[in-house]
Design a protein around this motif. Sequence first.
Motif, PDB file in Angstrom:
ATOM      1  N   ALA A  31       1.871  -1.966  -6.993  1.00 40.31           N
ATOM      2  CA  ALA A  31       3.205  -1.384  -7.149  1.00 40.31           C
ATOM      3  C   ALA A  31       4.090  -1.736  -5.956  1.00 40.31           C
ATOM      4  CB  ALA A  31       3.116   0.127  -7.296  1.00 40.31           C
ATOM      5  N   PRO A  32       5.304  -2.224  -6.204  1.00 38.45           N
ATOM      6  CA  PRO A  32       6.235  -2.478  -5.106  1.00 38.45           C
ATOM      7  C   PRO A  32       6.937  -1.203  -4.681  1.00 38.45           C
ATOM      8  CG  PRO A  32       7.205  -3.184  -7.181  1.00 38.45           C
ATOM      9  CD  PRO A  32       5.839  -2.670  -7.506  1.00 38.45           C
ATOM     10  N   MET A  33       7.160  -1.046  -3.396  1.00 37.20           N
ATOM     11  CA  MET A  33       7.910   0.096  -2.878  1.00 37.20           C
ATOM     12  C   MET A  33       8.489  -0.280  -1.520  1.00 37.20           C
ATOM     13  SD  MET A  33       6.027   1.426  -0.153  1.00 37.20           S
ATOM     14  CE  MET A  33       6.312   3.187  -0.151  1.00 37.20           C
ATOM     15  N   SER A  34       9.419   0.533  -1.026  1.00 37.80           N
ATOM     16  CA  SER A  34      10.008   0.228   0.281  1.00 37.80           C
ATOM     17  C   SER A  34      10.252   1.491   1.099  1.00 37.80           C
ATOM     18  CB  SER A  34      11.320  -0.554   0.114  1.00 37.80           C
ATOM     19  OG  SER A  34      12.244   0.188  -0.660  1.00 37.80           O
ATOM     20  N   SER A  35       9.561   2.579   0.750  1.00 35.40           N
ATOM     21  CA  SER A  35       9.685   3.824   1.513  1.00 35.40           C
ATOM     22  C   SER A  35       8.450   3.973   2.394  1.00 35.40           C
ATOM     23  CB  SER A  35       9.823   5.016   0.568  1.00 35.40           C
ATOM     24  OG  SER A  35      10.993   4.907  -0.216  1.00 35.40           O
ATOM     25  N   ALA A  36       8.458   3.280   3.515  1.00 39.79           N
ATOM     26  CA  ALA A  36       7.314   3.315   4.425  1.00 39.79           C
ATOM     27  C   ALA A  36       7.796   3.203   5.858  1.00 39.79           C
ATOM     28  CB  ALA A  36       6.336   2.179   4.104  1.00 39.79           C
ATOM     29  N   TRP A  37       7.164   3.960   6.747  1.00 43.95           N
ATOM     30  CA  TRP A  37       7.445   3.808   8.175  1.00 43.95           C
ATOM     31  C   TRP A  37       6.174   4.058   8.968  1.00 43.95           C
ATOM     32  CZ3 TRP A  37       6.907   8.041  11.485  1.00 43.95           C
ATOM     33  CH2 TRP A  37       6.908   9.308  10.883  1.00 43.95           C
ATOM     34  N   PHE A  38       6.137   3.491  10.178  1.00 45.68           N
ATOM     35  CA  PHE A  38       4.921   3.484  10.979  1.00 45.68           C
ATOM     36  C   PHE A  38       5.157   4.118  12.347  1.00 45.68           C
ATOM     37  CE2 PHE A  38       4.359   0.211   7.889  1.00 45.68           C
ATOM     38  CZ  PHE A  38       2.999   0.153   7.638  1.00 45.68           C
ATOM     39  N   LEU A  39       4.083   4.728  12.848  1.00 39.72           N
ATOM     40  CA  LEU A  39       4.041   5.201  14.233  1.00 39.72           C
ATOM     41  C   LEU A  39       2.619   4.970  14.710  1.00 39.72           C
ATOM     42  CD1 LEU A  39       5.750   6.479  16.443  1.00 39.72           C
ATOM     43  CD2 LEU A  39       4.942   8.728  15.689  1.00 39.72           C
TER      44      LEU A  39
END
Length: 233
Positions: A31-39
Amino acid sequence: MHKTIEPSILYFGTPVVLISTRNEDGTINVAPMSSAWFLGWSCMVGLASGSKTTENLLREQECVLNFPSVAQVGAVNSLARTTGSNPVPAWKQTTGYRYVKDKLGAAGLTTLPSELIHTPRITECPVQMEAVLQAGHPFGGFEVQRAYGTDLEEAFVTAFELKIVRVHVEENLLLDGKANHVDSDKWKPLIMSFAHFYGLADGQIIPSTLAEIPEELYRPAERMGDSRQTQEA
């Protein structure tokens, strides 16, 4: 002059991710998505609570975050309005989604085994991150949490906390002479901005003051071992 507006979405530009998860029968959902962030080596992703990816992630407790470059935009676009859920959820029916069992075949993608989890990686993606689920949270503020508590199936959107356990990067993206450093001039992530695809065509604008800090100093404590403990002592 600034103007007050109320956009439907606030996607000002984030990397596209292809999430691979395992279905009940052992096949792979992508599944494609673009709601991601990293720490550090932790990641937060936002997914529709009723999606097949969410269902698989809750059951299997693992996934792979595959990062396509601009070269894979065609494959990503071919998956944009497909779903692994059958029947197709009502909202997705109204927006033209269709059920696809073999998403890998539909997008012309292949897989290779992961090293620490069961879910395979997407071969064509230059960056692949094996991840395990840490927690899930109904997303949308206190109102949503009060309404649904911890019932992730009832909330419309769920935020998942993932722990990255292994990272795979194509060798040609690494800095010369550095085993663990990605060359940001070579890495061309696929970016989504207000539902449109973009690449980083302009290259680096100016040298970054933040980049003057040695990258190793950002490594999480559990991966630093004795060196971090010595520094803190």
